[in-house]
Design an enzyme around this catalytic site. Sequence first.
Site, PDB file in Angstrom:
ATOM      1  CE1 TYR A  53       0.379  43.076  57.127  1.00 11.58           C
ATOM      2  CE2 TYR A  53      -0.125  45.033  58.394  1.00 11.58           C
ATOM      3  CZ  TYR A  53      -0.535  44.009  57.579  1.00 11.58           C
ATOM      4  OH  TYR A  53      -1.853  43.942  57.204  1.00 11.58           O
ATOM      5  N   GLY A 215      -4.692  49.009  45.957  1.00 11.22           N
ATOM      6  CA  GLY A 215      -3.245  48.980  45.798  1.00 11.22           C
ATOM      7  C   GLY A 215      -2.683  50.161  45.030  1.00 11.22           C
TER       8      GLY A 215
END
Length: 329
Positions: A53, A215
């Site tokens: 990430y 999302g």
Amino acid sequence: MQRTQLGRTGLSVSRLCLGTMTFGLQCEEPLSHAILDKAAEGGIDFLDTADVYPLGGGGNTVGRTEEIVGNWLAGKRHDYILATKCVGRTGRRHWDQGMSRKHILDAIDASLKRLQTDYVDLYQLHSYDPTTPLDEALEALDTVVKSGKARYVGVSNWPAYKVARGVGRAEVKGLAGITSVQPRYNLLFRTFERDLLPLAREEGIGVIPYNPLAGGMLTGKHAKGAPPEGTRFTLGNAGARYQERYWHDREFESVETLRGVAAEAGLSMATMAVSWVLANKAITAPIIGASRPEQLADSLAAAATPMPADLKARLDDLTHEWRSVDAER
């Protein structure tokens, strides 16, 4: 904030887990810390990150999210349950990825350095690597636990049959077992109800699902057409993946149906979506994310009030078609 056990372990965690995937890309460090502060104020003490990430940022940002989380945790590490993951590519060398013993042992040391800690509470394999023998990966995870660098181990994005085989091999070999799974799960993606979630309940495995809001689709803020800039659907090199998952007419039609249900129930769409995930008895703690602190309010509200059984049944019926969606999307 309600609490629950992580699977059959004695580890207590908050009913919501804060995901950090966009820290360092969509959210720079001051904003990321503000989101962490807000989550902590709301009673969330379970944090999830990964060595690759921020997702979508490319090779030059790998590890930045762990650094941001580590900086925030300085001086208060023992107040939080910390989870991270490995398997994704973290360097230019061929062995800087995967489930090999070399990569797992290298990756945990690198994560601990970035996170500024001696251990993580949960160390997870981020995906399945078919080039590495399963026993090799399980033995490496066992080494990580026995060395004190992780308290528990889990997996993410593994199909049910791989999880079942991993559980069995760990039992046979006397290794640290799979404590948790981390699948994608929401009202627009219910495939794992058919196999992975029943397996987890039977084996006492914690379930920490990601994408409870699809999302951002399940907030109801998006409209058909080109995805807006600065959202999960356009950000970095992960935008195309999210568009493939959710940016289709069929999904938009479902969202419009769900919008009416939320209005009738007097709930925001985001609160309803997270509450529905929490209502599944197999679920331990959904991973929620935010790009601004105030976005956590809807998820915190979902954790505060259980979903009525009749509303859950209605939502189950309205979204039943999403139990058969392709798991590879």
